[in-house]
Structure formats: C-alpha cells, structure tokens
Enzyme design. Sequence first.
Site, PDB file in Angstrom:
ATOM      1  N   HIS A 198      44.042   9.065  14.527  1.00  0.00           N
ATOM      2  CA  HIS A 198      43.737   7.787  13.873  1.00  0.00           C
ATOM      3  C   HIS A 198      42.857   6.916  14.773  1.00  0.00           C
ATOM      4  O   HIS A 198      42.968   5.698  14.773  1.00  0.00           O
ATOM      5  CB  HIS A 198      45.022   7.056  13.453  1.00  0.00           C
ATOM      6  CG  HIS A 198      45.715   7.736  12.301  1.00  0.00           C
ATOM      7  ND1 HIS A 198      45.341   7.554  11.000  1.00  0.00           N
ATOM      8  CD2 HIS A 198      46.723   8.639  12.283  1.00  0.00           C
ATOM      9  CE1 HIS A 198      46.108   8.304  10.214  1.00  0.00           C
ATOM     10  NE2 HIS A 198      46.950   8.978  10.970  1.00  0.00           N
TER      11      HIS A 198
ATOM     12  N   GLY B 109      47.344  22.037   2.225  1.00  0.00           N
ATOM     13  CA  GLY B 109      48.110  20.786   2.304  1.00  0.00           C
ATOM     14  C   GLY B 109      48.875  20.630   3.605  1.00  0.00           C
ATOM     15  O   GLY B 109      49.786  19.826   3.703  1.00  0.00           O
TER      16      GLY B 109
ATOM     17  N   SER C  69      42.928  20.692   7.538  1.00  0.00           N
ATOM     18  CA  SER C  69      41.577  20.440   7.022  1.00  0.00           C
ATOM     19  C   SER C  69      40.977  21.534   6.167  1.00  0.00           C
ATOM     20  O   SER C  69      39.808  21.905   6.331  1.00  0.00           O
ATOM     21  CB  SER C  69      40.610  20.160   8.182  1.00  0.00           C
ATOM     22  OG  SER C  69      40.772  18.868   8.593  1.00  0.00           O
TER      23      SER C  69
ATOM     24  N   GLU D 256      33.132  13.642   0.913  1.00  0.00           N
ATOM     25  CA  GLU D 256      34.559  13.308   0.793  1.00  0.00           C
ATOM     26  C   GLU D 256      34.747  11.809   0.527  1.00  0.00           C
ATOM     27  O   GLU D 256      35.556  11.415  -0.306  1.00  0.00           O
ATOM     28  CB  GLU D 256      35.279  13.749   2.072  1.00  0.00           C
ATOM     29  CG  GLU D 256      36.760  13.601   1.959  1.00  0.00           C
ATOM     30  CD  GLU D 256      37.560  14.771   2.526  1.00  0.00           C
ATOM     31  OE1 GLU D 256      36.971  15.832   2.828  1.00  0.00           O
ATOM     32  OE2 GLU D 256      38.777  14.612   2.642  1.00  0.00           O
TER      33      GLU D 256
ATOM     34  N   ASP E 121      37.252  15.588  11.192  1.00  0.00           N
ATOM     35  CA  ASP E 121      37.488  16.931  10.652  1.00  0.00           C
ATOM     36  C   ASP E 121      36.178  17.682  10.447  1.00  0.00           C
ATOM     37  O   ASP E 121      36.020  18.831  10.859  1.00  0.00           O
ATOM     38  CB  ASP E 121      38.236  16.842   9.312  1.00  0.00           C
ATOM     39  CG  ASP E 121      39.552  16.101   9.458  1.00  0.00           C
ATOM     40  OD1 ASP E 121      39.989  15.903  10.604  1.00  0.00           O
ATOM     41  OD2 ASP E 121      40.118  15.699   8.428  1.00  0.00           O
TER      42      ASP E 121
END
Length: 392
Positions: free
Chosen positions: A33, A122, A126, A160, A172
């Site tokens: 993050h 999931g 990635s 994305e 990613d």
Amino acid sequence: MKSLNAHFRKVYGEGGEIRSFFSPGRVNLIGEHTDYNGGHVFPCSLSIGTYAVARKREDSFVRFYSMNFEDQGVITVDLKEIIYDEKDDWANYPKGVVSIMKESGYEVSGFDVLYFGNIPNGAGLSSSASIELATAVLLNELNDLHLEMVEMVKMSQRAENEFVGVNCGIMDQFAIGMGKEDAAVLLDCNTLEYTYSPVVLENASLVISNTNKRRGLADSKYNERRSECERALSQLQEHLQIESLGDLTVETFEANKQHITNPIDQKRAKHAVYENVRTIEAAKRLKAGEFDAFGQLMHESHVSLRDDYEVTGLELDALVEAAWAEEGVIGSRMTGAGFGGCTISIVENQFLDSFKTNVAKTYKEKTGLTPEFYVVEIGAGAREVNQLSEAL
Ligand code: GLA
C-alpha cells in the site's frame, strides 16, 4: 505446450501462424500500500503465470477464450467498438488493454487468443495484471509495434483503472512486465526509477501461503484506504512542500502528524510513511545478505498493516502468526492488497515440511480453513516464448 496449441486449434480451427506468450504472476516481498502513496515497493515476478497462444486475423474481430473459464466460451468483440460489459467477466481485462492501446493511437489488427493460467484465482497474486501484460505483449508482437515494456506496463494499469474501474497502483503491472529471474525489483512509484536486487536466499525458499479466503470486500476497502491517505496528504500539504506521502521521512512525519486531524487518517499515513522507509531499508539488508534483519522488517510490515492500515483480518493474521511461531522461518507477512489472499514467508529449506504441516494445523484450528502452500521461484517478466516449454 502441445495441449495448448491443440486446444487453440480445436477452439479456433487450423491454419495461420500461432505464437505463444507467457506473463508471470507477482508476489510483493515488502512495500505494501505504498505504490499509490508515491513510495517504494519490492516485488518479484513468479514462474507461475498466464500463457497466451494467439493468431492474427485479417478483419477487425478479436476472439477471447480462457481454459480457466471454459463454460464462458468464446467472447467476441469488434475492434471498432470495445466497451466494458459485465457479462464478459474476465475478458474485460484483455479487452481493456486492446481498447487503451487503440485509444493511445496504435494500429492493431484482429486476433484470436486462448489463455491458460496457473496462478490461483483471487489469491492476490495478480492474475488480472498477468493477463493484461500477456495481452499487451502479444499485441505488441503481432502488430510489430516496437513498444517499450514500461509503456505496456502503463497502458495495462490504465486498462485496469479506466476500463475495468479498479483504482490500483502500478506495482503489479510493473513487477509483471519488468520482472527478472531470481531478482526483486525496488521501484520508486513516484518516479518509476528502479533497480534489481538479486534474491539469493542460500538455504531458504520463498513460500506463498494461501488463506483460501476470497478477498470479498477488497475493492471498496482498497478505495477507502486510498481516500484516507489522500485526505491525510492534503492536510499535510497545508504545512509542507510534498507531493506524496512517499516524500516524507519518519522524522518529518512525526513532527507534523498532528496536522492530520482524523486519527484514522493519521494511522493510515503513518503506515504509508514507515512502510516506505522500511522497504528501502529491507532492499539494503537483502543486498548485504542480512536475512534476519530482512525478516524482522517483514514482521514489522505485517504489524503495521494489521494495526495502522487495518487490511489484514483474522485469516491473514492467523496464517502469519502460525508462521512466526515456526522454527526456520526468517520472515513472514501478508502480501498484496490484503483482506484475504496470501502471505509470503522465507523459510529455511530443512524446515519446509514441518512448516507446512504445523502452520496448516494451527491455521485450521483458528479459522476452520485449509491453507495451500506454494514454494515459488522468481521467473522473468512478460515475454514471447518461441517454445512454450521455455516457460513451462
Ligand atoms: C493491489 C494493487 C497494487 C498495490 C497492492 C497493495 O495489489 O493492485 O497496486 O496497491 O494492492 O500494496
């Protein structure tokens, strides 16, 4: 390899030149993050990933098929009009890449493609960025576009963000496009400057442990964290000349944190600042072969993600705590967006078996879930493979 080609012919018919591509999954060693906060990340590309087998068409149609979603059959779109369609499900990711490439002014022709992925779905490794880069690379090769990888990385992230509507950072796509065998990439997400660090673990391995908890509310919580950090940043900017939280040292943050009035926003910003500093430090430690110090930073990263950023949850905490208690564990932490998905651990080879047995037992007792373990290798970034066997 043969079976992918055979499958392609079965789905789309014989003839033409069929070309093969491979795009890895990724795991982040540390720096979570931090990408959308202008900080550093330290991910690597995996030897598992997405295979794509493709053939150019002479018209403007693109046909997508995935062996992982066979019940959805062939999904056909016309290059003249590519729009997001919920019922196209997984295919919206590659569709997004085609759409962004076209929007960026690149001439692309129609094609047929078959995908097969061996990244657990999931799990936060990635699989979506992997299929995006597989598509970008095949478009580049089939149409002789001569694009730089960094361009393809940026277009995949835009696909994305803008086409699929997931507000992810660049980690990613960058790790998957720019990854290198046996190396992690230290990326400054503010400037996109990067360096490779060899990952030579001597007698230890990288182990990904899957909580097998789907990342349910992940997207909305992810966006919530982004907004909390943005609010914190704008309050700090009233007093400091900074562009992102990644610009702050720990000292400057501590001397100014009172300007962030909401205590929750303050905790989020604290994580972003400390995690960025930790990541730079961790890369140095790894380079120096100081594995225990690296492991300690992984530990601190998890604690910060648990207590300040609050993106772990029962399953990730249980899995990491079980790992910390094991002999031969150098470090362990959650990896990826959080709320479910996987942890990454560095485990001495002689303890791999006991690690799996004991962690699985403790984790199951705490959560009722059975975890999965993958001892992974760091492979190269997205590319064409002449012989699919090269990637397999
Ligand atoms: C997801 C996003 C990345 C990054 C991580 C958290 O994987 O796609 O951009 O923000 O979460 O580090």
